[in-house]
Design an enzyme around this catalytic site. Sequence first.
Site, PDB file in Angstrom:
ATOM      1  N   GLY A 154       0.850  -1.309   0.079  1.00 46.57           N
ATOM      2  CA  GLY A 154       0.175   0.046  -0.050  1.00 46.57           C
ATOM      3  C   GLY A 154       0.855   0.990   0.072  1.00 46.57           C
ATOM      4  O   GLY A 154       1.868   1.376  -0.631  1.00 46.57           O
ATOM      5  N   ARG A 155       0.348   2.201   0.618  1.00 43.93           N
ATOM      6  CA  ARG A 155       1.048   3.520   0.639  1.00 43.93           C
ATOM      7  C   ARG A 155       2.536   3.444   1.448  1.00 43.93           C
ATOM      8  O   ARG A 155       3.441   3.899   0.812  1.00 43.93           O
ATOM      9  CB  ARG A 155       0.387   4.464   1.208  1.00 43.93           C
ATOM     10  CG  ARG A 155      -0.986   4.854   0.809  1.00 43.93           C
ATOM     11  CD  ARG A 155      -1.893   5.835   1.602  1.00 43.93           C
ATOM     12  NE  ARG A 155      -2.486   4.974   2.502  1.00 43.93           N
ATOM     13  CZ  ARG A 155      -3.797   5.123   2.846  1.00 43.93           C
ATOM     14  NH1 ARG A 155      -4.527   5.700   1.999  1.00 43.93           N
ATOM     15  NH2 ARG A 155      -4.367   4.010   3.868  1.00 43.93           N
ATOM     16  N   ARG A 177      -3.826  -8.076  -1.427  1.00 43.20           N
ATOM     17  CA  ARG A 177      -4.995  -8.746  -1.825  1.00 43.20           C
ATOM     18  C   ARG A 177      -5.368  -8.157  -3.194  1.00 43.20           C
ATOM     19  O   ARG A 177      -6.198  -8.945  -4.140  1.00 43.20           O
ATOM     20  CB  ARG A 177      -6.043  -7.966  -0.781  1.00 43.20           C
ATOM     21  CG  ARG A 177      -6.271  -8.760   0.473  1.00 43.20           C
ATOM     22  CD  ARG A 177      -7.312  -8.232   1.456  1.00 43.20           C
ATOM     23  NE  ARG A 177      -6.889  -6.956   1.662  1.00 43.20           N
ATOM     24  CZ  ARG A 177      -7.166  -6.097   2.592  1.00 43.20           C
ATOM     25  NH1 ARG A 177      -8.301  -6.401   3.315  1.00 43.20           N
ATOM     26  NH2 ARG A 177      -6.721  -4.872   2.813  1.00 43.20           N
ATOM     27  N   THR A 235       7.619  -3.386  10.024  1.00 40.99           N
ATOM     28  CA  THR A 235       7.307  -2.211  10.642  1.00 40.99           C
ATOM     29  C   THR A 235       5.728  -1.979  11.093  1.00 40.99           C
ATOM     30  O   THR A 235       5.286  -0.958  10.761  1.00 40.99           O
ATOM     31  CB  THR A 235       7.802  -1.114   9.935  1.00 40.99           C
ATOM     32  OG1 THR A 235       7.513  -1.297   8.430  1.00 40.99           O
ATOM     33  CG2 THR A 235       9.363  -1.082   9.907  1.00 40.99           C
ATOM     34  N   ARG A 237       2.639  -4.452  12.313  1.00 38.84           N
ATOM     35  CA  ARG A 237       2.297  -4.894  13.525  1.00 38.84           C
ATOM     36  C   ARG A 237       2.950  -6.211  13.953  1.00 38.84           C
ATOM     37  O   ARG A 237       3.170  -7.193  13.348  1.00 38.84           O
ATOM     38  CB  ARG A 237       1.015  -5.115  13.768  1.00 38.84           C
ATOM     39  CG  ARG A 237      -0.040  -3.757  13.630  1.00 38.84           C
ATOM     40  CD  ARG A 237       0.014  -3.049  14.735  1.00 38.84           C
ATOM     41  NE  ARG A 237      -0.961  -2.055  14.794  1.00 38.84           N
ATOM     42  CZ  ARG A 237      -0.296  -0.613  14.513  1.00 38.84           C
ATOM     43  NH1 ARG A 237       0.843  -0.488  14.160  1.00 38.84           N
ATOM     44  NH2 ARG A 237      -1.399   0.616  14.394  1.00 38.84           N
ATOM     45  N   GLU A 266       4.321  -5.231  23.228  1.00 36.25           N
ATOM     46  CA  GLU A 266       5.273  -4.189  22.938  1.00 36.25           C
ATOM     47  C   GLU A 266       4.747  -3.701  24.502  1.00 36.25           C
ATOM     48  O   GLU A 266       3.667  -3.601  24.728  1.00 36.25           O
ATOM     49  CB  GLU A 266       4.720  -3.281  22.300  1.00 36.25           C
ATOM     50  CG  GLU A 266       5.253  -3.680  20.589  1.00 36.25           C
ATOM     51  CD  GLU A 266       4.696  -2.631  19.438  1.00 36.25           C
ATOM     52  OE1 GLU A 266       4.299  -1.498  19.734  1.00 36.25           O
ATOM     53  OE2 GLU A 266       4.966  -3.047  18.369  1.00 36.25           O
ATOM     54  N   HIS A 285       8.981   0.788  18.005  1.00 37.59           N
ATOM     55  CA  HIS A 285       7.847   1.172  17.427  1.00 37.59           C
ATOM     56  C   HIS A 285       7.819   2.781  17.043  1.00 37.59           C
ATOM     57  O   HIS A 285       7.161   3.674  17.586  1.00 37.59           O
ATOM     58  CB  HIS A 285       6.370   0.812  18.242  1.00 37.59           C
ATOM     59  CG  HIS A 285       5.222   0.902  17.382  1.00 37.59           C
ATOM     60  ND1 HIS A 285       4.406   0.119  17.602  1.00 37.59           N
ATOM     61  CD2 HIS A 285       4.967   1.740  16.304  1.00 37.59           C
ATOM     62  CE1 HIS A 285       3.130   0.159  16.597  1.00 37.59           C
ATOM     63  NE2 HIS A 285       3.623   1.216  15.947  1.00 37.59           N
ATOM     64  N   GLY A 287       8.137   3.953  13.900  1.00 35.55           N
ATOM     65  CA  GLY A 287       7.950   4.237  12.575  1.00 35.55           C
ATOM     66  C   GLY A 287       7.548   5.863  12.050  1.00 35.55           C
ATOM     67  O   GLY A 287       8.096   6.389  11.422  1.00 35.55           O
TER      68      GLY A 287
END
Length: 320
Positions: A154-155, A177, A235, A237, A266, A285, A287
């Site tokens: 995706g993005r 998908r 990066t 989940r 986490e 975490h 990102g």
Amino acid sequence: MKVYISRNIPQAGIDLLIDNGIEVRINSANKKLTQEELIEACQQVDFLLNVGHADLNDYFFQHCKHLKGVALASVGYDHVDISAAYKWEIPVSNTPDVLSAATADVAFLLMLAVSRKAFYRAKEVFDGKWKDFEFTQDLGIELEGKTLGIYGLGRIGLELAKKAKAAYNMQIIYHNRSRNVEAEKLLDARYVNFDALLQQSDVLSVHANLSPETQYRFDKDAFKRMKKNAIFINTARGKVHHEEDLTAALQRGDIWGAGLDVTDPEPMEANNVLLQMPNVCVLPHIGSATLETRTRMAVMAASNLVAVAKGKTMANAVNL
Ligand code: DGY
């Protein structure tokens, strides 16, 4: 109208709310709240701007059904029971796009750091174990011309693919998908099935949402089918990979290395064996953790609430 902000956010987000006549209440202690504390804090307000991964489940929405909107300061919403929010007719928004480049940077950082064993070698320096120039020990591997496999293009995946292509002319393959036509046109990215993704990737980077379909998708069996010199990056989940299986795969040499910005649970325990491995880099975490990106996320979350306050729909609603 009043909003409760569950942790500190950059001032630009607060200013936008105040400038639009919304009274701000904030968890000024900036400590993680229990669900009961969050419910309590929401009783006197119309909106919640939620920071972090508090479990916004059916119980939460049932006890906060007066809320007119919940804005998440995150792109991921796996911690939110979307159908419960829908049932209680509370619009929920997220923060897509604005964090894609920053998150892709962290995936790139991990890919490079793992390939050069950078965290482990840096730790030798911190620990006073840098003794001599070693010519053949603890060598890394190079990324030039290698194949980057993206699970969930995706993005964020697209941003990583662009960087990897520009920096190392990496060949891009992906499994999704649906087809990503933009990536195919722009980067010659090739759609492959999941098995081919596992078998052909030199670096395999996860950018999929957590869902029942993706949970533990990277397990013992998946790691066994990967190349022995492959690097696994996540990066997205922590639950998209099975952490015990990943650890065992690294110990057995089924794959070469791993870079994680997300873990399960986490925070990761300090005595986790992954932290002792030369070919593993773990980050807490981070990102989206740049000033620019967190500011954009705060402003986007605030603007979704301002829209509802003005009788409009949220631009980034996830449950309408
Ligand atoms: C996100 O935006 O989903 C990040 O993981 C931080 O929550």
